[in-house]
Design a protein around this motif. Sequence first.
Motif, PDB file in Angstrom:
ATOM      1  N   ALA A  35      -9.086 -25.150 -36.979  1.00  0.00           N
ATOM      2  CA  ALA A  35      -9.725 -26.258 -37.714  1.00  0.00           C
ATOM      3  C   ALA A  35      -8.689 -27.063 -38.496  1.00  0.00           C
ATOM      4  CB  ALA A  35     -10.795 -25.712 -38.654  1.00  0.00           C
ATOM      5  N   LEU A  36      -7.785 -26.382 -39.152  1.00  0.00           N
ATOM      6  CA  LEU A  36      -6.730 -27.056 -39.916  1.00  0.00           C
ATOM      7  C   LEU A  36      -5.824 -27.868 -38.994  1.00  0.00           C
ATOM      8  CD1 LEU A  36      -5.052 -27.552 -42.492  1.00  0.00           C
ATOM      9  CD2 LEU A  36      -3.849 -25.430 -41.989  1.00  0.00           C
ATOM     10  N   GLU A  47      -6.524 -29.156 -36.032  1.00  0.00           N
ATOM     11  CA  GLU A  47      -7.250 -30.333 -35.525  1.00  0.00           C
ATOM     12  C   GLU A  47      -7.356 -31.413 -36.604  1.00  0.00           C
ATOM     13  OE1 GLU A  47      -8.329 -31.206 -32.454  1.00  0.00           O
ATOM     14  OE2 GLU A  47      -7.142 -29.464 -31.870  1.00  0.00           O
ATOM     15  N   ARG A  48      -7.607 -31.003 -37.839  1.00  0.00           N
ATOM     16  CA  ARG A  48      -7.723 -31.964 -38.935  1.00  0.00           C
ATOM     17  C   ARG A  48      -6.391 -32.683 -39.158  1.00  0.00           C
ATOM     18  NH1 ARG A  48      -9.972 -28.604 -42.582  1.00  0.00           N
ATOM     19  NH2 ARG A  48      -8.065 -28.319 -43.737  1.00  0.00           N
ATOM     20  N   LYS A  60      -5.719 -35.193 -36.224  1.00  0.00           N
ATOM     21  CA  LYS A  60      -6.534 -36.420 -36.291  1.00  0.00           C
ATOM     22  C   LYS A  60      -6.013 -37.349 -37.375  1.00  0.00           C
ATOM     23  CE  LYS A  60     -10.693 -34.457 -34.345  1.00  0.00           C
ATOM     24  NZ  LYS A  60     -12.069 -34.001 -34.568  1.00  0.00           N
ATOM     25  N   GLY A  61      -5.403 -36.803 -38.401  1.00  0.00           N
ATOM     26  CA  GLY A  61      -4.888 -37.614 -39.486  1.00  0.00           C
ATOM     27  C   GLY A  61      -3.716 -38.486 -39.099  1.00  0.00           C
TER      28      GLY A  61
END
Length: 59
Positions: A49-50, A52-53, A56-57
């Motif tokens: 999750a981290l 992917e976040r 995307k940033g």
Amino acid sequence: MKKRHARSGTRIASSANVTSDGKARVDTGKPTLTQQGIDVDAFIRKNHALIERLRKGTR
């Protein structure tokens, strides 16, 4: 008019470390996850999750 071609002797060599997978990496002096004894697949699963976040940033 004739097109002029670049001379082959004028290429500048890259200072990046090119590995067998074709990706150029600059040596940061920091050990990789594998060199630290961390299982990369488990690390990715745990932090998916981290990761992917963060990815995307940058887009």
